[in-house]
Design an enzyme around this catalytic site. Structure first.
Site, mmCIF file in Angstrom:
data_model
loop_
_atom_site.group_PDB
_atom_site.id
_atom_site.type_symbol
_atom_site.label_atom_id
_atom_site.label_comp_id
_atom_site.label_asym_id
_atom_site.label_seq_id
_atom_site.Cartn_x
_atom_site.Cartn_y
_atom_site.Cartn_z
ATOM 1 N N LYS A 206 0.830 -1.204 0.000
ATOM 2 C CA LYS A 206 0.000 0.000 0.000
ATOM 3 C C LYS A 206 0.871 1.263 0.000
ATOM 4 C CE LYS A 206 -1.993 -1.081 3.908
ATOM 5 N NZ LYS A 206 -1.279 -2.356 4.201
ATOM 6 N N ARG B 117 -9.625 0.594 8.813
ATOM 7 C CA ARG B 117 -9.186 -0.742 9.181
ATOM 8 C C ARG B 117 -10.270 -1.511 9.935
ATOM 9 N NH1 ARG B 117 -3.409 0.278 8.976
ATOM 10 N NH2 ARG B 117 -2.188 -1.600 9.264
ATOM 11 N N ARG C 136 11.549 -5.523 5.206
ATOM 12 C CA ARG C 136 11.280 -4.099 4.927
ATOM 13 C C ARG C 136 12.191 -3.176 5.725
ATOM 14 N NH1 ARG C 136 5.203 -1.965 5.393
ATOM 15 N NH2 ARG C 136 5.220 -3.043 7.392
ATOM 16 N N ARG D 179 10.987 -0.958 11.387
ATOM 17 C CA ARG D 179 9.923 -0.750 12.370
ATOM 18 C C ARG D 179 9.991 -1.812 13.463
ATOM 19 N NH1 ARG D 179 4.681 -0.154 8.607
ATOM 20 N NH2 ARG D 179 3.844 -1.227 10.417
ATOM 21 N N ARG E 58 -0.532 -9.208 13.504
ATOM 22 C CA ARG E 58 -1.084 -8.202 12.587
ATOM 23 C C ARG E 58 -1.958 -8.857 11.518
ATOM 24 N NH1 ARG E 58 4.280 -5.295 11.148
ATOM 25 N NH2 ARG E 58 3.012 -4.077 9.696
#
Ligand code: ADP
Ligand code: ADP
Ligand code: ZN
Length: 219
Positions: free
Chosen positions: A13, A88, A127, A161, A172
């Site tokens: 996203k 969400r 990431r 992160r 998650r």
């Protein structure tokens, strides 16, 4: 143009929203980035959100809805926006519709990026981001052209992160399937939902998104 990009954590996203932002001159609104800024600032919202985010759970609807309402009222949103990470929950989706209706606005498109869970774990675990300019990278799928140097700004510092661990990803994904996926039928019921294959290469995903957005009726 007012868009929602939906999809599980790691679907792409943020990567795609940044590209659409440049192409269409609209702003990316990433609620995860906004919350991380609150945490970094040690604000009252940040203090409430920190542990929830680190556990891979969702921050309360009340906080997110207030935050989003203030954000879309700002002048840089006048030409449009891409919501990345909001809504969400169905409650957030309903609040968004109500808030837009009050300003006589509506969403032009809701696009879901479809990626399977196994690929998501790989994407999230690899990431990282440039600390200076925020450019996103991946250990395998998008390493900097020169190791240790940001392609965009030449910076040498990168961050990962705290919630991008294999353990937190599992939580998650549970939150996504239980609380966020029910948004899909909510939007499908009003004929606004479109889906794009998010498993292909980044450039191909962008091409598919642009094909949809260029077909939207002007206005
Ligand atoms: P990703 O892009 O990996 O899905 P985000 O950066 O969007 O992650 O979000 C990081 C975390 O911030 C989420 O796990 C959640 O705790 C919190 N968060 C972000 N957006 C929302 C939202 N709309 N509602 C509730 N919590 C949110
Ligand atoms: P989200 O905002 O949905 O959580 P990101 O845009 O941050 O997802 O992407 C998650 C990770 O996967 C990043 O490291 C990014 O570079 C990488 N990535 C994004 N899109 C693709 C793709 N189509 N193929 C492979 N890797 C991708
Ligand atoms: Zn950079």
């Amino acid at each position: 143009m007012r868009l929602v990009l939906l999809g599980p954590p790691g679907a792409g996203k943020g990567t795609q929203a940044k590209r659409l932002e440049q192409r269409y001159g609209i702003v990316q609104i990433a609620t995860g980035d906004m919350l991380r800024a609150e945490v970094a600032a040690g604000s009252p919202i940040g203090l409430k959100a920190k542990a929830v985010m680190e556990a891979g759970q969702l921050v309360s609807d009340a906080i997110l809805i207030a935050m989003l309402e203030a954000r879309i009222a700002r002048p840089d949103c006048a030409r449009g926006f891409i919501l990345d990470g909001f809504p969400r929950t169905v409650k957030q989706a309903e609040a968004l519709d109500a808030m837009l209706a009050q300003h006589r606005m509506r969403l032009d498109a809701v696009i879901e990026l479809q990626v399977n869970d196994a690929a998501l774990v790989e994407r999230i675990a690899g990431r990282f981001t440039c600390k200076t300019c925020g450019e996103g990278y991946h250990d395998t799928f998008k390493p900097p052209k020169t190791a240790g140097t940001c392609d965009r700004c030449g910076g040498h510092e990168f961050t990962r992160r705290p919630d991008d661990t294999r353990e937190t990803v599992a939580a998650r994904l549970v939150a996504y399937h239980n609380q966020t996926a029910p948004i899909l039928p909510y939007y499908a019921a009003t004929g606004r939902l479109m889906s794009v294959d998010g498993m292909v290469e980044m450039d191909q995903v962008t091409t598919a998104l642009v094909a949809i957005l260029d077909q939207l009726p002007a206005g």
